[in-house]
Design an enzyme around this catalytic site. Structure first.
Site, PDB file in Angstrom:
ATOM      1  N   GLU A  45     -17.578   3.076   8.761  1.00 46.11           N
ATOM      2  CA  GLU A  45     -16.364   3.761   8.288  1.00 46.11           C
ATOM      3  C   GLU A  45     -16.353   3.966   6.774  1.00 46.11           C
ATOM      4  OE1 GLU A  45     -12.616   1.816   8.844  1.00 46.11           O
ATOM      5  OE2 GLU A  45     -13.496  -0.164   8.702  1.00 46.11           O
ATOM      6  N   ARG A  89      -3.285   5.572   2.035  1.00 46.60           N
ATOM      7  CA  ARG A  89      -3.028   5.873   3.456  1.00 46.60           C
ATOM      8  C   ARG A  89      -3.879   7.028   3.941  1.00 46.60           C
ATOM      9  NH1 ARG A  89       2.317   4.136   5.032  1.00 46.60           N
ATOM     10  NH2 ARG A  89       2.652   6.006   6.262  1.00 46.60           N
ATOM     11  N   TRP A 123      -1.668  14.223   5.870  1.00 46.61           N
ATOM     12  CA  TRP A 123      -2.946  13.972   6.571  1.00 46.61           C
ATOM     13  C   TRP A 123      -2.888  14.904   7.770  1.00 46.61           C
ATOM     14  CZ3 TRP A 123      -4.533  11.314  11.233  1.00 46.61           C
ATOM     15  CH2 TRP A 123      -5.859  10.914  11.246  1.00 46.61           C
ATOM     16  N   HIS A 127     -31.017  -4.126  27.395  1.00 39.65           N
ATOM     17  CA  HIS A 127     -30.602  -3.245  28.507  1.00 39.65           C
ATOM     18  C   HIS A 127     -30.492  -1.811  28.038  1.00 39.65           C
ATOM     19  CE1 HIS A 127     -29.875  -6.736  31.091  1.00 39.65           C
ATOM     20  NE2 HIS A 127     -29.576  -7.334  29.940  1.00 39.65           N
ATOM     21  N   CYS A 139       0.051  10.279   6.624  1.00 37.10           N
ATOM     22  CA  CYS A 139       1.010  10.919   5.695  1.00 37.10           C
ATOM     23  C   CYS A 139       1.885   9.880   4.991  1.00 37.10           C
ATOM     24  CB  CYS A 139       1.933  11.855   6.470  1.00 37.10           C
ATOM     25  SG  CYS A 139       1.087  13.085   7.438  1.00 37.10           S
ATOM     26  N   GLU A 173     -17.568  -5.818  14.364  1.00 34.68           N
ATOM     27  CA  GLU A 173     -16.812  -5.594  13.120  1.00 34.68           C
ATOM     28  C   GLU A 173     -17.755  -5.191  11.993  1.00 34.68           C
ATOM     29  OE1 GLU A 173     -13.925  -5.051  12.385  1.00 34.68           O
ATOM     30  OE2 GLU A 173     -13.781  -5.390  10.229  1.00 34.68           O
ATOM     31  N   ASN A 226       6.703  12.891   8.505  1.00 37.32           N
ATOM     32  CA  ASN A 226       5.579  12.142   9.085  1.00 37.32           C
ATOM     33  C   ASN A 226       5.815  12.107  10.583  1.00 37.32           C
ATOM     34  OD1 ASN A 226       4.669  11.641   6.544  1.00 37.32           O
ATOM     35  ND2 ASN A 226       5.082   9.432   6.556  1.00 37.32           N
ATOM     36  N   GLY A 227       4.732  12.227  11.367  1.00 40.28           N
ATOM     37  CA  GLY A 227       4.877  12.149  12.829  1.00 40.28           C
ATOM     38  C   GLY A 227       4.472  13.463  13.470  1.00 40.28           C
ATOM     39  N   LYS A 261      -5.217   4.728   6.594  1.00 43.94           N
ATOM     40  CA  LYS A 261      -5.044   3.277   6.626  1.00 43.94           C
ATOM     41  C   LYS A 261      -4.250   2.847   7.844  1.00 43.94           C
ATOM     42  CE  LYS A 261      -5.171  -0.989   5.403  1.00 43.94           C
ATOM     43  NZ  LYS A 261      -6.446  -1.715   5.653  1.00 43.94           N
ATOM     44  N   LYS A 310     -17.420  -1.678   9.895  1.00 42.47           N
ATOM     45  CA  LYS A 310     -17.319  -1.646   8.423  1.00 42.47           C
ATOM     46  C   LYS A 310     -18.353  -0.689   7.847  1.00 42.47           C
ATOM     47  CE  LYS A 310     -13.975  -3.093   7.641  1.00 42.47           C
ATOM     48  NZ  LYS A 310     -13.420  -3.219   8.921  1.00 42.47           N
TER      49      LYS A 310
END
Ligand code: AGP
Length: 608
Positions: free
Chosen positions: A488, A27, A74, A504, A2, A481, A100-101, A603, A485
């Site tokens: 996402e 964000r 969000w 394995h 948010c 990483e 927000n929160g 973000k 990438k």
């Protein structure tokens, strides 16, 4: 995550609020809204989806208003809908709130309000808070907000306006950042400086447990218990130009290609190549504590956690100090065994990741020295760490972290070398590493020139839905990483792992034409990686390799090779990750994905 924007001054508020929301789009959000105070009323306009939908709605409303608040949501409690979008109203529309929160005791508060005859019409925790403030309102908005927040458990960054007090905005924060932009006869409130920088570079960072009351000609800050707090005014370090696309199609592309510059900024003033020394002013006061440490614990999430994994190898290899890397979300709840010989290093681009912040607080509560490796200046993690090192790589707007990752690696390498010199690293060894590190920006500039070849390679496998990324040693975290990438931003499933681990179990996944990316640069385990490549080739896998320039063996056995210049192994991740960033970027573009705002992602994950 948010975003909040507030404005009070002498200009029309709506355009400023909308522009501010657009600066916070990166964000991540699913709905947006604005509330302004005009002619003795609070006017709320909300819309689901992109901010352009909100703009269309606002165009139908009167424009004269010089006080307002705005929000990009969000969804956490209650799905994305206009009804759930902020701002939320209370007191028959006389009060509006953005938040927000997470209000953790919102159900108990809703039950209390129902007993007072106040019912909620949405599924959100925020509406409950709005009604609680309305319930506490007795002609003083600041006091009403204060009284309501005393009943709240959870996290919040809020802004509140009231029709009966048209010349003020009340703000408060606990666990979700709020910044006040100090203008000339105007104030801009926002979740982060990106929404403020075009109005003013002078900012005040609210701390947890603080409130602020903004009017046109002043602001005052207090604790939640009404104790006045004097705040320093800081200067925003970045320019408006740095948060704009500057001719690139996406922020992610801009941030991948600006890594030569961002890395140069991260290294600037910190490498003394002549004496083979590192200068990190932010932790200079703790150099002795670091040198006496018996172990290092890196804690972070996501890409920052991958940086911590590289840090683990760097600290053990260069500083000969035991190191481990913990997911912050696990570390915070595991009651970690932290003795006084442990130093905790919290890594976070945004400096606001809830789990990483909680892990930092847990470690401090147990008496450990906590250092931060953070990009966002003045962020909560940066301020609550005992000391730290800023990345100085500039604001990272793309949701997928790229330049922040390479800058995190550069900082961790510098910390390892500096610590190593206080332990067993010779001046010659340090000089070699520092000289190589100083060349990284120009070497990265060489690597990004392969963007077109990488796109061509991706086109040949763009229809494949499952990839493997494999690496060893320092390049094992790079494999993780690279997989993250790709996942996402292109939504292709990918898995990273140590190359040896494939045997394995995961080798069962290898099918004809399956893309398998190997980081196969020259190093201590190069021959082992060659063996792993042959194992995949013999089962029909399609080999894509990141290799050291001139390596003809890899060129013979891989279908596509992305080249990196030779560099000491501890610094290879700074180069080997770059082709994987480009690979993910091109895959997302070729699949028509929203590169800078991937679905479901934010973000900065400022909630658990
Ligand atoms: C990285 O591409 C992701 N967007 C995500 O994993 C991110 O690295 C993670 O949320 C940590 O964020 P931070 O560095 O701001 O703490």
């Amino acid at each position: 995550m948010c975003g909040i924007v507030g404005y009070i001054g002498h200009k029309q508020a709506k355009p400023i609020l909308v522009e501010g929301l657009k600066r916070l789009e990166y964000r991540g959000y699913d709905s947006a809204g604005v509330a302004v105070v005009r002619s003795g009323r609070v006017e709320i306009t909300r819309a689901v989806g992109r901010i352009t939908n909100l703009e269309a709605r606002l165009a139908q409303t009167p424009q004269e208003a010089t006080v307002g608040i705005a929000h990009t949501r969000w969804a956490t409690h209650g799905g994305p809908s206009e009804n759930n979008a902020h701002p939320h109203a209370a007191l028959a529309g006389r009060i509006a709130l953005v938040h927000n929160g997470i209000i953790e005791n919102y159900r108990a508060l809703a039950t209390f309000l129902e007993r007072q005859g106040v019912t909620c019409s949405t599924e959100t925790d925020t509406e409950v808070l709005a009604h609680l403030i309305g319930h506490c309102y007795q002609g003083n908005l600041e006091q009403a907000v204060r009284n309501a927040l005393h009943e709240v458990q959870g996290t919040y960054g809020i802004a509140v306006v009231c029709a009966d007090e048209p010349d003020c905005i009340v703000a408060a924060r606990k666990g979700s950042p709020l910044i006040i932009g100090v203008g000339d006869g105007e104030y801009v409130l926002a979740s982060d400086a990106s929404a403020i920088v075009q109005h003013t570079a002078q900012v005040v960072y609210l701390a947890d447990g603080e409130m602020a009351v903004l009017t046109r000609d002043r602001f005052h800050t207090t604790t939640l218990d009404a104790v006045p707090v004097t705040k320093d005014v800081h200067e925003i370090e970045f320019s408006l130009e740095e948060i704009e696309l500057s001719g690139h199609e996406h922020f992610m592309a801009k941030e991948i290609f600006e890594q030569p510059q961002s890395l140069a900024n991260t290294l600037r003033g910190r490498l003394n190549t002549r004496e083979g020394a590192i200068v990190l002013g932010g932790i200079a006061g703790h150099a002795r504590d670091l040198a006496r440490a018996q172990r290092i614990i890196f804690t972070a999430q996501g890409t920052a956690w991958h940086a911590g994994l590289v840090g683990e190898y760097l600290f053990e290899d260069i500083a000969k100090l035991p190191a481990e890397t913990e997911y912050a979300s696990e570390f915070r709840y595991r009651n970690p065994l932290i003795d006084n010989g442990a130093v905790i290093i919290a890594i976070s681009q945004s400096g606001e990741t809830a789990d990483t912040l909680a892990a930092l607080r847990e470690a401090k509560m147990k008496g450990a020295l906590v250092l931060g490796v953070v990009n966002a200046v003045g962020s909560t993690i940066a301020r609550e760490a005992d000391a730290g090192v800023y990345l100085h790589c500039g604001p990272e707007i793309g949701v997928a972290s790229t330049k922040a990752f390479t800058s995190q690696l550069a900082v961790l390498a510098m910390m390892a070398i500096q610590l190593g010199r206080r332990r067993f690293l010779s001046q010659d060894e340090a000089h070699q590493l520092i000289t190589a590190l100083s060349r990284v920006p120009e070497l990265v500039d060489q690597v990004v020139q392969q963007s077109h070849e990488i796109r061509t390679a991706v086109e040949t496998v763009i229809d494949r839905e499952n990839w493997l990324f494999l690496g060893r040693g320092y390049n094992y975290p790079v494999a993780l990483e690279g997989a993250l990438k790709l996942k996402e931003i292109s939504y292709i499933h990918a898995e990273g792992m140590p190359a040896a681990e494939m045997k394995h179990g995961p080798i069962a996944l290898i099918s004809e034409g399956m893309p398998v990316v190997f980081i196969a640069t020259r190093g201590r385990q190069y021959d082992k990686v060659l063996g792993n490549i042959e194992e995949v080739r013999s089962r029909g896998g399609k080999i894509i390799a990141v290799a050291t320039e001139g390596d003809q063996e890899i060129n013979r056995i891989a279908e596509h090779v992305f080249w990196v210049p030779d560099i000491p192994e501890p610094l290879q991740p700074l180069l080997t990750v770059v082709p994987l960033q480009l690979l993910a970027y091109h895959a997302a573009v070729l699949r028509g994905c929203n590169v800078d705002k991937p679905r479901n992602l934010a973000k900065s994950v400022t909630v658990e």
